[in-house]
Design an enzyme around this catalytic site. Structure first.
Site, mmCIF file in Angstrom:
data_model
loop_
_atom_site.group_PDB
_atom_site.id
_atom_site.type_symbol
_atom_site.label_atom_id
_atom_site.label_comp_id
_atom_site.label_asym_id
_atom_site.label_seq_id
_atom_site.Cartn_x
_atom_site.Cartn_y
_atom_site.Cartn_z
ATOM 1 N N ARG A 1 52.620 4.671 21.313
ATOM 2 C CA ARG A 1 51.320 4.016 21.484
ATOM 3 C C ARG A 1 51.319 2.902 22.530
ATOM 4 N NH1 ARG A 1 48.165 7.973 19.634
ATOM 5 N NH2 ARG A 1 48.650 8.527 17.486
ATOM 6 N N ARG B 1 27.980 4.464 3.599
ATOM 7 C CA ARG B 1 28.930 4.281 4.701
ATOM 8 C C ARG B 1 29.067 5.514 5.581
ATOM 9 N NH1 ARG B 1 34.868 4.667 1.703
ATOM 10 N NH2 ARG B 1 34.357 6.447 0.372
ATOM 11 N N GLU C 1 43.604 -0.301 3.062
ATOM 12 C CA GLU C 1 42.460 -0.549 3.946
ATOM 13 C C GLU C 1 41.300 -1.189 3.192
ATOM 14 O OE1 GLU C 1 39.710 1.915 7.222
ATOM 15 O OE2 GLU C 1 41.173 2.974 5.974
ATOM 16 N N ASP D 1 58.841 -0.274 8.419
ATOM 17 C CA ASP D 1 60.179 -0.718 8.805
ATOM 18 C C ASP D 1 60.337 -0.623 10.324
ATOM 19 O OD1 ASP D 1 61.584 1.844 9.644
ATOM 20 O OD2 ASP D 1 61.071 2.406 7.595
ATOM 21 N N LEU D 2 61.363 -1.289 10.831
ATOM 22 C CA LEU D 2 61.519 -1.426 12.283
ATOM 23 C C LEU D 2 61.785 -0.092 12.971
ATOM 24 C CD1 LEU D 2 61.644 -3.377 14.687
ATOM 25 C CD2 LEU D 2 64.084 -3.704 14.206
ATOM 26 N N SER E 1 37.921 -1.716 1.613
ATOM 27 C CA SER E 1 37.171 -0.685 0.893
ATOM 28 C C SER E 1 35.676 -0.810 1.137
ATOM 29 C CB SER E 1 37.438 -0.778 -0.616
ATOM 30 O OG SER E 1 36.608 0.128 -1.312
ATOM 31 N N ALA E 2 35.123 0.182 1.840
ATOM 32 C CA ALA E 2 33.677 0.212 2.047
ATOM 33 C C ALA E 2 32.953 0.805 0.844
ATOM 34 C CB ALA E 2 33.344 1.006 3.308
ATOM 35 N N ARG E 3 33.714 1.251 -0.180
ATOM 36 C CA ARG E 3 33.095 1.642 -1.444
ATOM 37 C C ARG E 3 32.734 0.390 -2.247
ATOM 38 N NH1 ARG E 3 36.485 5.606 -4.963
ATOM 39 N NH2 ARG E 3 34.422 5.800 -5.972
ATOM 40 N N ILE F 1 46.644 6.125 11.744
ATOM 41 C CA ILE F 1 47.094 6.584 10.431
ATOM 42 C C ILE F 1 47.868 7.892 10.516
ATOM 43 C CG2 ILE F 1 45.157 8.057 9.695
ATOM 44 C CD1 ILE F 1 46.789 5.225 7.630
#
Length: 302
Positions: free
Chosen positions: A223, A196, A120, A212-213, A122-124, A111
């Site tokens: 990475r 959590r 993402e 975008d590319l 949601s663990a809420r 991120i």
């Protein structure tokens, strides 16, 4: 398993019902669309949608209609020119949307590339699955002695076994407590958004990631590099395989100029010219610091 039955059923249904379209289509990407490719022990990547192809890049560069020139060689040459001279806007005409399942600590690295749209899990709202990244023994490594953010040699024997046992035990203990805290069996149950916080950073999360590319190439340059952390590098490697089929001319230029090329400072260029002229150049006569000289020599010695 990386995919749950519901996700696999969705993929099977989508791939079984193709839709007619008038937009540009990349045959290479169509073969990948919706398919999930396993990464690490429980993770995956899959392409949800994409826009554009190699022709979209050249079309934008010329601000023309249709697919640009009739000559594939001319289009490939233009793409290589754009890559070589660091033009970015034409590559921004292509986009990709990925569904990624990854450990939370990898997501926190990922991120940092703030040039994408992300949504993402949601663990809420939802309950996270009992799935943790546990490294294979060959990826359990000691701290590097020369790189504060890198790894050294792999741990061996009893030490490696002990570390694996700690990782497995702590992960499951944390999840047991998570389940206990949110349980409504005989108690009010702690809110999911609070429970959590007890979960470990190796638990898996999921997100949709659209980029975008141009910015994707920047992500992959960093990475997919051999110096990147293994756990994010394997995701980048998986994405590279997809992108190579999506925009083959652009990816070939990216491999050549970004992944296979090097950047030299003014001092580096001066030293190289002196070496080619037959002069023996040392760190003391180069004008570089010890760190710069070490990196410069590494480029020449590879």
């Amino acid at each position: 398993m990386p995919l749950n039955p519901e996700q696999q059923a969705e993929i099977d249904e989508l791939r079984a019902t193709p839709q007619p379209t008038l937009r540009a289509v990349s045959e290479g990407m169509e073969a990948h669309l919706y398919k999930a490719y396993d990464v690490l022990d429980h993770g995956f990547i899959r392409v949800i949608d994409y826009m554009g192809d190699d022709a979209a890049i050249t079309q934008a560069a010329r601000v023309s209609y249709g697919k640009g020139t009739k000559s594939v060689q001319n289009d490939e040459g233009l793409i290589r020119y754009l890559m070589r001279h660091w033009h970015s806007t034409p590559f921004e005409m292509c986009e990709i949307k990925l569904h990624v399942k990854l450990p939370v600590f990898v997501a926190r690295q990922w991120i940092r590339h703030r040039t994408a749209n992300v949504n993402e899990y949601s663990a809420r709202y939802s309950i996270l699955d009992r799935e943790f990244y546990i490294p294979s023994p060959e990826h359990l490594a000691a701290q590097s002695e020369i790189n504060n953010q890198g790894r050294g040699a792999a741990l061996q024997g009893a030490e490696a076994a002990q570390v694996l046992e700690i990782l497995k035990t702590d992960s499951n203990r944390a999840y047991d407590n998570y389940e206990q805290m949110i349980s409504e069996d005989g108690q009010a149950g702690l809110a999911r958004e609070l429970a959590r916080m007890n979960l470990p950073a190796n638990i898996y999360t999921q997100w949709y990631w659209k980029v975008d590319l141009h910015n994707l190439f920047h992500f992959l340059r960093l990475r997919a590099d051999s110096h990147a952390q293994y756990e994010i590098r394997v995701y980048a490697d998986a994405i590279c395989k997809v992108v190579a089929d999506w925009v083959p001319a652009a990816y070939a230029a990216f491999e050549d100029y970004r992944m296979g090329g090097v950047n030299l400072s003014g001092k580096g260029v001066d030293c190289l010219k002196r070496m080619l002229a037959g002069e023996t150049v040392t760190q003391e006569t180069s004008g570089m610091s010890k760190g710069e000289w070490r990196e410069f020599r590494a480029l020449l010695d590879d």
